[in-house]
Design a protein around this motif. Sequence first.
Motif, PDB file in Angstrom:
ATOM      1  N   LEU A 133       3.244  46.510  46.700  1.00  0.00           N
ATOM      2  CA  LEU A 133       3.211  45.952  48.053  1.00  0.00           C
ATOM      3  C   LEU A 133       1.795  45.522  48.417  1.00  0.00           C
ATOM      4  O   LEU A 133       1.581  44.424  48.928  1.00  0.00           O
ATOM      5  N   ASN A 134       0.815  46.373  48.139  1.00  0.00           N
ATOM      6  CA  ASN A 134      -0.570  46.071  48.501  1.00  0.00           C
ATOM      7  C   ASN A 134      -1.169  44.920  47.711  1.00  0.00           C
ATOM      8  O   ASN A 134      -1.914  44.118  48.259  1.00  0.00           O
ATOM      9  N   TYR A 135      -0.843  44.833  46.430  1.00  0.00           N
ATOM     10  CA  TYR A 135      -1.520  43.860  45.585  1.00  0.00           C
ATOM     11  C   TYR A 135      -0.774  42.549  45.414  1.00  0.00           C
ATOM     12  O   TYR A 135      -1.365  41.552  45.033  1.00  0.00           O
ATOM     13  N   LYS A 136       0.513  42.528  45.701  1.00  0.00           N
ATOM     14  CA  LYS A 136       1.281  41.328  45.406  1.00  0.00           C
ATOM     15  C   LYS A 136       2.115  40.803  46.568  1.00  0.00           C
ATOM     16  O   LYS A 136       2.255  39.605  46.731  1.00  0.00           O
ATOM     17  N   PHE A 137       2.684  41.690  47.367  1.00  0.00           N
ATOM     18  CA  PHE A 137       3.698  41.260  48.333  1.00  0.00           C
ATOM     19  C   PHE A 137       3.202  41.111  49.763  1.00  0.00           C
ATOM     20  O   PHE A 137       3.721  40.282  50.499  1.00  0.00           O
ATOM     21  N   LEU A 138       2.264  41.927  50.173  1.00  0.00           N
ATOM     22  CA  LEU A 138       1.801  41.869  51.560  1.00  0.00           C
ATOM     23  C   LEU A 138       0.479  41.109  51.637  1.00  0.00           C
ATOM     24  O   LEU A 138      -0.437  41.383  50.867  1.00  0.00           O
ATOM     25  N   ARG A 151      -2.863  40.518  53.562  1.00  0.00           N
ATOM     26  CA  ARG A 151      -3.658  41.370  54.439  1.00  0.00           C
ATOM     27  C   ARG A 151      -4.643  40.514  55.222  1.00  0.00           C
ATOM     28  O   ARG A 151      -5.403  39.748  54.637  1.00  0.00           O
ATOM     29  N   PRO A 152      -4.622  40.636  56.545  1.00  0.00           N
ATOM     30  CA  PRO A 152      -5.566  39.864  57.345  1.00  0.00           C
ATOM     31  C   PRO A 152      -7.004  40.292  57.034  1.00  0.00           C
ATOM     32  O   PRO A 152      -7.278  41.471  56.831  1.00  0.00           O
ATOM     33  N   VAL A 153      -7.887  39.312  56.992  1.00  0.00           N
ATOM     34  CA  VAL A 153      -9.289  39.569  56.678  1.00  0.00           C
ATOM     35  C   VAL A 153     -10.137  39.262  57.905  1.00  0.00           C
ATOM     36  O   VAL A 153      -9.955  38.247  58.565  1.00  0.00           O
ATOM     37  N   VAL A 154     -11.046  40.175  58.219  1.00  0.00           N
ATOM     38  CA  VAL A 154     -12.044  39.954  59.263  1.00  0.00           C
ATOM     39  C   VAL A 154     -13.413  40.215  58.647  1.00  0.00           C
ATOM     40  O   VAL A 154     -13.522  40.844  57.593  1.00  0.00           O
ATOM     41  N   PHE A 155     -14.435  39.729  59.288  1.00  0.00           N
ATOM     42  CA  PHE A 155     -15.782  39.928  58.779  1.00  0.00           C
ATOM     43  C   PHE A 155     -16.619  40.641  59.824  1.00  0.00           C
ATOM     44  O   PHE A 155     -16.536  40.360  61.008  1.00  0.00           O
ATOM     45  N   ASP A 156     -17.422  41.562  59.353  1.00  0.00           N
ATOM     46  CA  ASP A 156     -18.428  42.236  60.161  1.00  0.00           C
ATOM     47  C   ASP A 156     -19.750  41.869  59.516  1.00  0.00           C
ATOM     48  O   ASP A 156     -20.179  42.489  58.555  1.00  0.00           O
ATOM     49  N   GLY A 157     -20.351  40.789  60.031  1.00  0.00           N
ATOM     50  CA  GLY A 157     -21.534  40.248  59.366  1.00  0.00           C
ATOM     51  C   GLY A 157     -21.098  39.651  58.040  1.00  0.00           C
ATOM     52  O   GLY A 157     -20.212  38.817  57.979  1.00  0.00           O
ATOM     53  N   PHE A 158     -21.724  40.114  56.963  1.00  0.00           N
ATOM     54  CA  PHE A 158     -21.339  39.656  55.628  1.00  0.00           C
ATOM     55  C   PHE A 158     -20.289  40.555  54.978  1.00  0.00           C
ATOM     56  O   PHE A 158     -19.838  40.299  53.880  1.00  0.00           O
ATOM     57  N   GLN A 159     -19.926  41.617  55.662  1.00  0.00           N
ATOM     58  CA  GLN A 159     -18.959  42.575  55.121  1.00  0.00           C
ATOM     59  C   GLN A 159     -17.531  42.095  55.359  1.00  0.00           C
ATOM     60  O   GLN A 159     -17.127  41.860  56.494  1.00  0.00           O
ATOM     61  N   ILE A 210     -13.683  42.793  55.562  1.00  0.00           N
ATOM     62  CA  ILE A 210     -12.820  43.943  55.850  1.00  0.00           C
ATOM     63  C   ILE A 210     -11.374  43.472  55.828  1.00  0.00           C
ATOM     64  O   ILE A 210     -10.999  42.580  56.582  1.00  0.00           O
ATOM     65  N   GLU A 211     -10.601  44.090  54.933  1.00  0.00           N
ATOM     66  CA  GLU A 211      -9.175  43.778  54.862  1.00  0.00           C
ATOM     67  C   GLU A 211      -8.407  44.811  55.677  1.00  0.00           C
ATOM     68  O   GLU A 211      -8.544  46.002  55.460  1.00  0.00           O
ATOM     69  N   LYS A 212      -7.621  44.320  56.600  1.00  0.00           N
ATOM     70  CA  LYS A 212      -6.828  45.210  57.449  1.00  0.00           C
ATOM     71  C   LYS A 212      -5.419  45.317  56.880  1.00  0.00           C
ATOM     72  O   LYS A 212      -4.897  44.382  56.301  1.00  0.00           O
ATOM     73  N   ASP A 213      -4.797  46.487  57.087  1.00  0.00           N
ATOM     74  CA  ASP A 213      -3.410  46.662  56.671  1.00  0.00           C
ATOM     75  C   ASP A 213      -2.497  45.940  57.639  1.00  0.00           C
ATOM     76  O   ASP A 213      -2.690  45.982  58.850  1.00  0.00           O
ATOM     77  N   LEU A 214      -1.509  45.245  57.090  1.00  0.00           N
ATOM     78  CA  LEU A 214      -0.543  44.536  57.912  1.00  0.00           C
ATOM     79  C   LEU A 214       0.381  45.510  58.631  1.00  0.00           C
ATOM     80  O   LEU A 214       0.773  45.300  59.771  1.00  0.00           O
ATOM     81  N   TYR A 215       0.722  46.619  57.933  1.00  0.00           N
ATOM     82  CA  TYR A 215       1.579  47.669  58.485  1.00  0.00           C
ATOM     83  C   TYR A 215       0.860  48.996  58.322  1.00  0.00           C
ATOM     84  O   TYR A 215       0.126  49.191  57.355  1.00  0.00           O
ATOM     85  N   PRO A 216       1.061  49.933  59.241  1.00  0.00           N
ATOM     86  CA  PRO A 216       0.443  51.256  59.080  1.00  0.00           C
ATOM     87  C   PRO A 216       0.908  51.924  57.781  1.00  0.00           C
ATOM     88  O   PRO A 216       2.100  51.940  57.472  1.00  0.00           O
ATOM     89  N   VAL A 217      -0.038  52.443  57.010  1.00  0.00           N
ATOM     90  CA  VAL A 217       0.266  53.070  55.722  1.00  0.00           C
ATOM     91  C   VAL A 217       1.261  54.217  55.898  1.00  0.00           C
ATOM     92  O   VAL A 217       2.201  54.357  55.109  1.00  0.00           O
ATOM     93  N   ALA A 218       1.099  55.016  56.935  1.00  0.00           N
ATOM     94  CA  ALA A 218       2.007  56.154  57.170  1.00  0.00           C
ATOM     95  C   ALA A 218       3.434  55.671  57.419  1.00  0.00           C
ATOM     96  O   ALA A 218       4.396  56.285  56.944  1.00  0.00           O
ATOM     97  N   ALA A 219       3.594  54.565  58.119  1.00  0.00           N
ATOM     98  CA  ALA A 219       4.937  54.029  58.393  1.00  0.00           C
ATOM     99  C   ALA A 219       5.587  53.512  57.111  1.00  0.00           C
ATOM    100  O   ALA A 219       6.766  53.769  56.855  1.00  0.00           O
ATOM    101  N   ASP A 259       7.136  36.800  55.990  1.00  0.00           N
ATOM    102  CA  ASP A 259       5.836  36.594  56.643  1.00  0.00           C
ATOM    103  C   ASP A 259       5.685  37.465  57.877  1.00  0.00           C
ATOM    104  O   ASP A 259       4.595  37.932  58.184  1.00  0.00           O
ATOM    105  N   ASN A 260       6.795  37.699  58.591  1.00  0.00           N
ATOM    106  CA  ASN A 260       6.704  38.383  59.882  1.00  0.00           C
ATOM    107  C   ASN A 260       7.440  39.722  59.943  1.00  0.00           C
ATOM    108  O   ASN A 260       7.560  40.309  61.009  1.00  0.00           O
ATOM    109  N   ARG A 261       7.965  40.191  58.809  1.00  0.00           N
ATOM    110  CA  ARG A 261       8.667  41.474  58.828  1.00  0.00           C
ATOM    111  C   ARG A 261       8.886  41.984  57.403  1.00  0.00           C
ATOM    112  O   ARG A 261       8.742  41.251  56.438  1.00  0.00           O
ATOM    113  N   LEU A 262       9.265  43.246  57.352  1.00  0.00           N
ATOM    114  CA  LEU A 262       9.592  43.900  56.089  1.00  0.00           C
ATOM    115  C   LEU A 262      10.851  44.713  56.337  1.00  0.00           C
ATOM    116  O   LEU A 262      10.954  45.406  57.351  1.00  0.00           O
ATOM    117  N   SER A 263      11.810  44.620  55.426  1.00  0.00           N
ATOM    118  CA  SER A 263      13.015  45.438  55.586  1.00  0.00           C
ATOM    119  C   SER A 263      13.261  46.199  54.288  1.00  0.00           C
ATOM    120  O   SER A 263      12.885  45.754  53.210  1.00  0.00           O
TER     121      SER A 263
END
Length: 180
Positions: free
Chosen positions: A117-122, A124-132, A134-143, A168-172
């Motif tokens: 799921l992490n490497y192929k199917f989902l 992940r939105p990317v944001v930047f903090d300066g040059f860093q 940061i990949e955010k999880d699309l869904y909470p890992v615990a869920a 794109d907008n859901r997982l079942s």
Amino acid sequence: LLKKAGKTWDDTIEEDASVKDIDEKSLNKFIENSREKGRMPATKGLSVLQILEKLKLTDGKKLKRAALVLFAKDPSRFYPNIQVKIGRFGKDSADLKFHEILEGNLVHLLREVQAQLNYKFLTRPVVFDGFQRIEKDLYPVAALREMLLNALVHRIYMGSAVQMRVYDNRLSIWNEGALP
């Protein structure tokens, strides 16, 4: 018949199985994870059979089906549908982009499905903090973990495989089974 006898499918002996069918790597991973959570009795110096006895996964020297579902080297030898099918879809369920079929015992599947799921199917939105980056999880890992665990545990192992659909907008997630 099992219900009338006060038994469940997973508590039944698998006559053709032996301790040689158990994947020690999966068993050790389970023990390691359980120790971290404080949920495992001492197992140091015990044989695989003795550990399975402590976990109530044997009847005498015979393995219960649950032991094979959890820890078998090749669980599909006994139960052909211990697998998870993951599909990536476009607009709707008729728009299949690609898919994977993952097989193995439950300890392996839990790790492998999360990795796929992490490497192929989902995405992940990317944001930047300066040059860093940061990949955010699309869904909470615990869920996701809870969904997957429930789908793997509360299913009929002689029925269909667990199926995951990623859009794109859901997982079942679906399994042939029911909550106890």
